[in-house]
Design an enzyme around this catalytic site. Sequence first.
Site, short mmCIF file in Angstrom:
data_model
loop_
_atom_site.label_atom_id
_atom_site.label_comp_id
_atom_site.label_asym_id
_atom_site.label_seq_id
_atom_site.Cartn_x
_atom_site.Cartn_y
_atom_site.Cartn_z
N ASP A 113 1.89 8.88 -6.44
CA ASP A 113 1.91 10.35 -6.37
C ASP A 113 2.14 10.88 -4.96
O ASP A 113 2.25 12.09 -4.76
CB ASP A 113 0.62 10.95 -6.98
CG ASP A 113 -0.64 10.30 -6.45
OD1 ASP A 113 -0.54 9.27 -5.75
OD2 ASP A 113 -1.74 10.81 -6.74
N GLU B 58 -10.23 3.76 7.55
CA GLU B 58 -9.01 4.51 7.85
C GLU B 58 -9.42 5.65 8.78
O GLU B 58 -9.17 5.60 9.98
CB GLU B 58 -8.40 5.06 6.55
CG GLU B 58 -7.15 5.90 6.78
CD GLU B 58 -6.60 6.55 5.50
OE1 GLU B 58 -7.28 6.51 4.45
OE2 GLU B 58 -5.49 7.11 5.55
N GLY C 80 -10.04 8.08 -1.12
CA GLY C 80 -10.71 9.37 -0.93
C GLY C 80 -11.67 9.37 0.24
O GLY C 80 -11.58 8.52 1.13
N HIS D 182 -5.87 0.02 5.08
CA HIS D 182 -5.93 0.52 6.47
C HIS D 182 -6.82 -0.37 7.35
O HIS D 182 -6.33 -1.28 7.99
CB HIS D 182 -6.35 1.99 6.55
CG HIS D 182 -5.48 2.90 5.76
ND1 HIS D 182 -4.30 3.39 6.25
CD2 HIS D 182 -5.59 3.40 4.50
CE1 HIS D 182 -3.73 4.17 5.32
NE2 HIS D 182 -4.49 4.17 4.25
N HIS E 139 0.84 -1.22 0.00
CA HIS E 139 0.00 0.00 0.00
C HIS E 139 0.87 1.26 0.00
O HIS E 139 1.30 1.74 1.04
CB HIS E 139 -0.94 0.00 1.22
CG HIS E 139 -1.98 1.08 1.17
ND1 HIS E 139 -3.34 0.83 1.28
CD2 HIS E 139 -1.88 2.42 1.04
CE1 HIS E 139 -4.01 1.96 1.20
NE2 HIS E 139 -3.15 2.95 1.07
N HIS F 95 1.20 5.02 -2.47
CA HIS F 95 0.68 5.81 -3.59
C HIS F 95 1.85 6.41 -4.38
O HIS F 95 2.69 7.10 -3.80
CB HIS F 95 -0.21 6.94 -3.08
CG HIS F 95 -1.45 6.44 -2.39
ND1 HIS F 95 -2.69 6.43 -2.99
CD2 HIS F 95 -1.63 5.90 -1.16
CE1 HIS F 95 -3.58 5.93 -2.15
NE2 HIS F 95 -2.97 5.59 -1.02
N HIS G 254 -9.83 1.31 0.15
CA HIS G 254 -9.51 2.13 1.33
C HIS G 254 -10.76 2.18 2.20
O HIS G 254 -11.80 2.70 1.76
CB HIS G 254 -9.20 3.57 0.92
CG HIS G 254 -7.81 3.82 0.47
ND1 HIS G 254 -7.34 3.43 -0.76
CD2 HIS G 254 -6.76 4.44 1.10
CE1 HIS G 254 -6.06 3.82 -0.87
NE2 HIS G 254 -5.70 4.43 0.24
N ASP H 203 2.30 4.21 2.58
CA ASP H 203 1.18 5.02 2.11
C ASP H 203 1.65 6.20 1.25
O ASP H 203 1.53 6.15 0.04
CB ASP H 203 0.33 5.51 3.29
CG ASP H 203 -1.11 5.77 2.92
OD1 ASP H 203 -1.52 5.41 1.80
OD2 ASP H 203 -1.86 6.33 3.76
N ASP H 204 2.15 7.27 1.88
CA ASP H 204 2.56 8.48 1.15
C ASP H 204 3.85 9.05 1.73
O ASP H 204 3.83 10.09 2.39
CB ASP H 204 1.45 9.54 1.23
CG ASP H 204 0.19 9.11 0.53
OD1 ASP H 204 0.13 9.20 -0.71
OD2 ASP H 204 -0.75 8.67 1.23
ZN LIG Z 1 -3.69 4.96 0.84
#
Ligand SMILES: [Zn+2]
Length: 365
Positions: free
Chosen positions: A25, A222, A190, A243, A21, A23, A219, A301-302
């Site tokens: 971007d 979360e 989202g 999550h 998991h 992303h 998702h 994740d990010d």
């Molecule tokens: Zn995510």
Amino acid sequence: MAENGVNSGTATFDKPKVELHVHLDGAIRIETILDVAKRRGITLPATTVPEMTSLCSMDKPGTLTEFLGKFNQYMHVIAGDREAIKRIAYEFVETKAKEGVIYVEVRYSPHLLANCRVEPIHWNQKEGDVTPDDVVHLVNEGLKEGEKAFRIKARSILCCMRHMPNWSMEVVELCKKYRNDGVVAIDIAGDESLNCETCPLHREAYEEAEKSGIHRTVHAGEVGPSSVVREAVEVLKAERIGHGYHTIEDEVLYKQLLEQNMHFETCPVSSIMTGACDPDFTKHPLIRFKEDKANYSLNTDDPLILNSTLDSDYQAAKQYMGFTEEEFMRLNINAAKSCFLPEKEKKDLLNQLYEAYGMINDTSF
Ligand SMILES: [Zn+2]
């Protein structure tokens, strides 16, 4: 924390890992954003790596809104630019290889990186000629070149966005088109308050995915409540949950998912920074998952926005949640078992882990 999102020094768990998991971007290098902006003649409010890092990343726990606002700082630099899209995919593989990841599934919304045949065009971009289909093609090229250069395996997951139900059917069609070319699953990301009753197009896209044999993750749970997890499982037929922390608030559902061996893609650092979980790691739902021997993975994740590396997540787990080397091995094996590779490739991946973990003749896992 280290430069380039790459560990310096010794990793908390210094063995091959699987990440499911993350992303694309949310995993771009700051240097690349600055570089591409310069080439494209885009003026940014910051020109140095430390300045740009503080604009793009969070230094303390905040809200999900704050978190999502960070994308506005840099997405317009990368989106709609062929070279940049391919480059971030290639560099992503390099970063993961340096973190000791041997298999990664990276996700993104093709629509959010496009500037043509997408309604609306995001990030205040002018219309250009990069379609969502082009984006998938470019990311595939970057990942494939990265795989060759850095000798790890990378696959991708295409994301629907909860607030953009009219993109979802195209997302599943792109999953089908590229299923033999690196794309392994569909996801939805989202605002979790936008459920499938309010947005039936998501349900239709997931039905089409199931019918076509496209793997599904969602998702859910979360920031949102356990009911979103229930919907993910019962309506969207999710095979994994992104999550899923709030699942434990519904004991019946949680027990059912434990029995089904549902995989939870957990992201400890992210969960604190977005306000999904209590900032006190010692109260984290992941501790419950561990105690119950649930099926889960550890993920970034990010990392760009969290200013983290995969090691940050392992370190948090070890330092605050009592994770041991055994548990790290167990969760990576579970990640491999729950990945979306075809069976034969999954078996090879598992064998690689068993060998690296010295578990070749050990059936205890
Ligand atoms: Zn995510």
